[in-house]
Design a protein around this motif. Sequence first.
Motif, PDB file in Angstrom:
ATOM      1  N   HIS A 283       0.825  -1.202   0.000  1.00 60.44           N
ATOM      2  CA  HIS A 283       0.000   0.000   0.000  1.00 60.44           C
ATOM      3  C   HIS A 283       0.863   1.257   0.000  1.00 60.44           C
ATOM      4  N   THR A 284       1.960   1.253   0.756  1.00 61.26           N
ATOM      5  CA  THR A 284       2.798   2.445   0.825  1.00 61.26           C
ATOM      6  C   THR A 284       3.758   2.537  -0.366  1.00 61.26           C
ATOM      7  N   MET A 285       4.315   1.393  -0.779  1.00 64.28           N
ATOM      8  CA  MET A 285       5.298   1.430  -1.859  1.00 64.28           C
ATOM      9  C   MET A 285       4.696   1.800  -3.206  1.00 64.28           C
ATOM     10  N   VAL A 291       9.801   1.177   3.060  1.00 63.85           N
ATOM     11  CA  VAL A 291       9.346   0.510   4.282  1.00 63.85           C
ATOM     12  C   VAL A 291      10.519   0.009   5.107  1.00 63.85           C
ATOM     13  N   LEU A 292      10.456   0.260   6.404  1.00 59.85           N
ATOM     14  CA  LEU A 292      11.395  -0.294   7.376  1.00 59.85           C
ATOM     15  C   LEU A 292      10.622  -1.248   8.278  1.00 59.85           C
ATOM     16  N   ALA A 344      12.050   3.613  -7.283  1.00 61.21           N
ATOM     17  CA  ALA A 344      12.407   2.212  -6.996  1.00 61.21           C
ATOM     18  C   ALA A 344      11.214   1.480  -6.408  1.00 61.21           C
ATOM     19  N   CYS A 345      10.462   2.157  -5.550  1.00 61.71           N
ATOM     20  CA  CYS A 345       9.251   1.562  -4.966  1.00 61.71           C
ATOM     21  C   CYS A 345       8.201   1.313  -6.044  1.00 61.71           C
ATOM     22  N   TYR A 346       7.992   2.301  -6.901  1.00 58.52           N
ATOM     23  CA  TYR A 346       7.048   2.130  -8.005  1.00 58.52           C
ATOM     24  C   TYR A 346       7.402   0.886  -8.820  1.00 58.52           C
ATOM     25  N   ASP A 347       8.678   0.781  -9.181  1.00 51.65           N
ATOM     26  CA  ASP A 347       9.121  -0.305 -10.048  1.00 51.65           C
ATOM     27  C   ASP A 347       8.886  -1.672  -9.410  1.00 51.65           C
TER      28      ASP A 347
END
Length: 367
Positions: A283-285, A291-292, A344-347
């Motif tokens: 959901h966040t990425m 995310v940690l 990078a998260c989108y990908d």
Amino acid sequence: MGKLCIVYNFAQLYREPIFKLIDAEWDCDWYFGHNTTDIRGMSPDTLKRTTCVNNRHLVGPLEWQDGIGKLLRDKRYDRYLMLGEPMVLSTWWNLIQCRLFYPKKRIYLWSHGWYGREGFMKKWIKRVFFGLADHVFTYGEYAKQTAISQGFDTEKITPIHNSLNHLKQVGLRKKLSKTEIYTSHFGNNYPTLIFIGRLTHVKRIDQLLEAMSLLNEQGEKYNLILIGTGEAHSELDLKAKQLGIENQVWFYGACYDDNQNAQLIFDADLCVAPGNVGLTAMHTMVFGTPVLTHDDFPWQMPEFEAIRQDETGAFFHRGDVTALAKGIHDWFADHPDREAVRHACYDEIDTRWTPQYQLSILKQIIC
């Protein structure tokens, strides 16, 4: 060729996009149990042909889905996609029937599979249960490798990952631009941490508050927004006040406005999930926020695999508040390029965590 018969515990709303794709791809009938959880359900009428059955509790963790045990005898079906839950005895009955009496029919199981924390008895039960299936789809590669390490046939297991409503989320993402919502609310320019999900004890948000207090003592200050509510809400509110960080914590509450959630996530800098991370990672990425979370993978949910160390997030030693505080510090010290992290998260999500990706995996195996 006969129809595809699909058996699931209940129709989860977040699975609606992949269920719709399956419904369009195959001539299939759906059998759903009644939803007895606090997870939002979808309307079964969204799919072409659905039947609601009773999920009956037996003894301890054992359950039975009424009417499911006779589906192997139905001549309309030659393939079955079932939720792979070893505690559901009606699934066992179908697997055994298929092996003994219907060798030309195929049963595929879709499951978490292996966590890596199973004791001897659970390992044995899962080895037999999943071994009866023609193929097993797991939510992640970690489950597959754990299964193989316990002697499971590598050719009979394929990771399928998980998904949310990716097309809708990407549509929202294209409209987003940075706002001053956090600067306006907090009255400062500190980096903003975020957690979205139910505020339950297992999520260990208390550790995040302690880490923020520790970082304050070291001269580093962060804001935190908590989107959601739950059993731990009042305790966390009290703890923030006891630690003297109440002005740095925004208890936003539950929010079901997808547009607002997307903006809040997009504007945040790091999602922190001290307990298991689950769907929160996806959901966040998908809106560009890394995310940690903790590094004890047997106690994680499958979505932790979307976190690529130092690219889309990072890990800290489970249960160690000092390590959590260091993880927060290190992330911001080592990743000054927010836009590079965002993409990078989108990908990661766009490539491997979508309904379209899941459908492509299913089509490779279910002929």
